[in-house]
Motif scaffolding. Structure first.
Motif, mmCIF file in Angstrom:
data_model
loop_
_atom_site.group_PDB
_atom_site.id
_atom_site.type_symbol
_atom_site.label_atom_id
_atom_site.label_comp_id
_atom_site.label_asym_id
_atom_site.label_seq_id
_atom_site.Cartn_x
_atom_site.Cartn_y
_atom_site.Cartn_z
ATOM 1 N N ASN A 117 38.430 40.245 30.499
ATOM 2 C CA ASN A 117 37.058 40.443 30.970
ATOM 3 C C ASN A 117 36.833 39.756 32.309
ATOM 4 O O ASN A 117 36.097 40.260 33.156
ATOM 5 C CB ASN A 117 36.046 39.964 29.929
ATOM 6 N N ARG A 118 37.474 38.634 32.542
ATOM 7 C CA ARG A 118 37.379 37.967 33.852
ATOM 8 C C ARG A 118 38.045 38.830 34.931
ATOM 9 O O ARG A 118 37.509 38.983 36.031
ATOM 10 C CB ARG A 118 38.017 36.584 33.794
ATOM 11 N N ASP A 119 39.180 39.410 34.578
ATOM 12 C CA ASP A 119 39.861 40.304 35.520
ATOM 13 C C ASP A 119 39.032 41.559 35.772
ATOM 14 O O ASP A 119 38.966 42.050 36.902
ATOM 15 C CB ASP A 119 41.247 40.683 34.986
ATOM 16 N N LEU A 120 38.388 42.058 34.741
ATOM 17 C CA LEU A 120 37.518 43.225 34.870
ATOM 18 C C LEU A 120 36.341 42.914 35.800
ATOM 19 O O LEU A 120 36.006 43.707 36.686
ATOM 20 C CB LEU A 120 37.018 43.656 33.494
ATOM 21 N N ALA A 121 35.735 41.756 35.623
ATOM 22 C CA ALA A 121 34.600 41.358 36.470
ATOM 23 C C ALA A 121 35.031 41.251 37.933
ATOM 24 O O ALA A 121 34.340 41.746 38.834
ATOM 25 C CB ALA A 121 34.026 40.031 35.982
ATOM 26 N N ASP A 122 36.189 40.641 38.169
ATOM 27 C CA ASP A 122 36.688 40.546 39.545
ATOM 28 C C ASP A 122 36.959 41.930 40.128
ATOM 29 O O ASP A 122 36.620 42.193 41.286
ATOM 30 C CB ASP A 122 37.971 39.707 39.594
ATOM 31 N N ALA A 123 37.571 42.798 39.347
ATOM 32 C CA ALA A 123 37.879 44.142 39.841
ATOM 33 C C ALA A 123 36.600 44.898 40.177
ATOM 34 O O ALA A 123 36.538 45.618 41.185
ATOM 35 C CB ALA A 123 38.705 44.913 38.801
ATOM 36 N N TYR A 124 35.559 44.715 39.357
ATOM 37 C CA TYR A 124 34.302 45.419 39.617
ATOM 38 C C TYR A 124 33.641 44.929 40.896
ATOM 39 O O TYR A 124 33.169 45.723 41.716
ATOM 40 C CB TYR A 124 33.346 45.284 38.426
ATOM 41 N N LEU A 125 33.607 43.615 41.075
ATOM 42 C CA LEU A 125 33.005 43.095 42.309
ATOM 43 C C LEU A 125 33.823 43.488 43.529
ATOM 44 O O LEU A 125 33.259 43.792 44.592
ATOM 45 C CB LEU A 125 32.835 41.583 42.232
ATOM 46 N N LEU A 126 35.141 43.509 43.403
ATOM 47 C CA LEU A 126 35.978 43.951 44.519
ATOM 48 C C LEU A 126 35.747 45.429 44.820
ATOM 49 O O LEU A 126 35.710 45.838 45.980
ATOM 50 C CB LEU A 126 37.458 43.682 44.225
ATOM 51 N N LEU A 127 35.553 46.220 43.790
ATOM 52 C CA LEU A 127 35.233 47.642 43.987
ATOM 53 C C LEU A 127 33.932 47.788 44.769
ATOM 54 O O LEU A 127 33.860 48.553 45.734
ATOM 55 C CB LEU A 127 35.121 48.360 42.642
ATOM 56 N N ILE A 128 32.917 47.056 44.375
ATOM 57 C CA ILE A 128 31.623 47.131 45.063
ATOM 58 C C ILE A 128 31.779 46.743 46.531
ATOM 59 O O ILE A 128 31.276 47.429 47.428
ATOM 60 C CB ILE A 128 30.583 46.226 44.362
ATOM 61 N N LEU A 138 28.857 39.184 37.286
ATOM 62 C CA LEU A 138 28.596 38.059 38.189
ATOM 63 C C LEU A 138 28.902 36.717 37.522
ATOM 64 O O LEU A 138 29.395 35.798 38.165
ATOM 65 C CB LEU A 138 27.159 38.097 38.693
ATOM 66 N N LYS A 139 28.618 36.594 36.225
ATOM 67 C CA LYS A 139 28.887 35.351 35.505
ATOM 68 C C LYS A 139 30.385 35.100 35.341
ATOM 69 O O LYS A 139 30.838 33.964 35.400
ATOM 70 C CB LYS A 139 28.237 35.387 34.117
ATOM 71 N N MET A 140 31.157 36.164 35.124
ATOM 72 C CA MET A 140 32.570 36.001 34.782
ATOM 73 C C MET A 140 33.513 36.059 35.983
ATOM 74 O O MET A 140 34.661 35.635 35.882
ATOM 75 C CB MET A 140 32.979 37.070 33.774
ATOM 76 N N ALA A 141 33.051 36.580 37.095
ATOM 77 C CA ALA A 141 33.937 36.812 38.239
ATOM 78 C C ALA A 141 34.201 35.536 39.025
ATOM 79 O O ALA A 141 33.361 34.642 39.103
ATOM 80 C CB ALA A 141 33.328 37.859 39.164
ATOM 81 N N SER A 142 35.379 35.482 39.618
ATOM 82 C CA SER A 142 35.687 34.398 40.551
ATOM 83 C C SER A 142 35.397 34.842 41.981
ATOM 84 O O SER A 142 35.227 34.013 42.872
ATOM 85 C CB SER A 142 37.144 33.959 40.416
ATOM 86 N N ILE A 143 35.323 36.150 42.196
ATOM 87 C CA ILE A 143 34.977 36.709 43.501
ATOM 88 C C ILE A 143 33.470 36.567 43.698
ATOM 89 O O ILE A 143 32.694 36.730 42.761
ATOM 90 C CB ILE A 143 35.381 38.196 43.576
ATOM 91 N N LYS A 144 33.093 36.286 44.900
ATOM 92 C CA LYS A 144 31.666 36.145 45.222
ATOM 93 C C LYS A 144 31.137 37.441 45.820
ATOM 94 O O LYS A 144 31.844 38.163 46.517
ATOM 95 C CB LYS A 144 31.454 34.998 46.218
ATOM 96 N N ALA A 148 25.931 44.104 35.291
ATOM 97 C CA ALA A 148 26.032 43.389 36.561
ATOM 98 C C ALA A 148 25.924 41.887 36.331
ATOM 99 O O ALA A 148 26.680 41.102 36.905
ATOM 100 C CB ALA A 148 24.946 43.874 37.529
ATOM 101 N N GLU A 149 25.004 41.473 35.468
ATOM 102 C CA GLU A 149 24.847 40.055 35.154
ATOM 103 C C GLU A 149 26.137 39.485 34.561
ATOM 104 O O GLU A 149 26.591 38.405 34.944
ATOM 105 C CB GLU A 149 23.691 39.861 34.176
ATOM 106 N N GLY A 150 26.749 40.229 33.653
ATOM 107 C CA GLY A 150 28.001 39.787 33.045
ATOM 108 C C GLY A 150 29.126 39.689 34.052
ATOM 109 O O GLY A 150 29.897 38.722 34.043
#
Length: 178
Positions: free
Chosen positions: A21-32, A86-92, A82-84
């Protein structure tokens, strides 16, 4: 619900899914971020970067789907808000300023390399702590994809860029004998 019996305890699967899930959050923010830069890039490198980032966000979309499906295979649910993310990602998140094309590339290199470092740690944890070689192998493939994207972006930065303002352009007159 049918009990999952794949040689991993619920605790092991839960630990692996937290990493996923942390990897998923990072991938999503990187996609955006990649999509936003794809839309906003301007300058002499527009077409090159616009097309490269389209390839990258298509790959990231596939990565996101694969991560979510791996989490489901292990019996848990992927983060999906989106909240999830942002909470789990290491990417800003990117601020609202529009960086130069080169700065966009630098930011994406940084994020890909951060994800690569995270994936290396997660691969080790999947193997050593959770004994899930299947997920370790899966994450290795994702890491290799990020390594390729980071390499492409670094190659752009290392190359000679086209300068719109004549910086670094040879000023000697061109004659018929040159």
């Amino acid at each position: 619900m049918h009990k999952i019996n794949i040689g991993l305890s619920e605790e092991q699967r839960r630990g692996v899914c937290d990493l996923l899930n942390r990897d998923l959050a990072d991938a999503y923010l990187l996609l955006i971020k990649t999509k936003k830069f794809h839309w906003d890039v301007i300058g002499p490198q527009f077409r090159t970067l616009h097309e490269l980032w389209e390839e990258h966000y298509e790959t990231l979309t596939e990565t996101i789907d694969a991560l979510a499906e791996r989490i489901r295979q292990l019996g848990f649910y992927p983060v999906g808000s989106a909240e999830g993310f942002l909470k789990m990602a290491s990417i800003k998140e990117e601020n609202q300023e529009i960086p130069t094309a080169t700065a966009m590339v630098e930011k994406l290199v940084y994020d890909h390399e951060l994800i690569i470092r995270n994936l290396r740690e997660h691969i080790d944890q999947c193997s050593e702590q959770y004994h899930d070689e299947g997920t370790a192998d899966f994450l290795t493939g994702l890491m290799e994809g990020h390594e390729e994207m980071a390499w492409m972006l670094r190659s752009f930065l290392e190359g000679e860029s086209v300068q719109a303002d004549d910086v670094g352009v040879r000023k000697e007159p061109v004659s018929a004998t040159n």
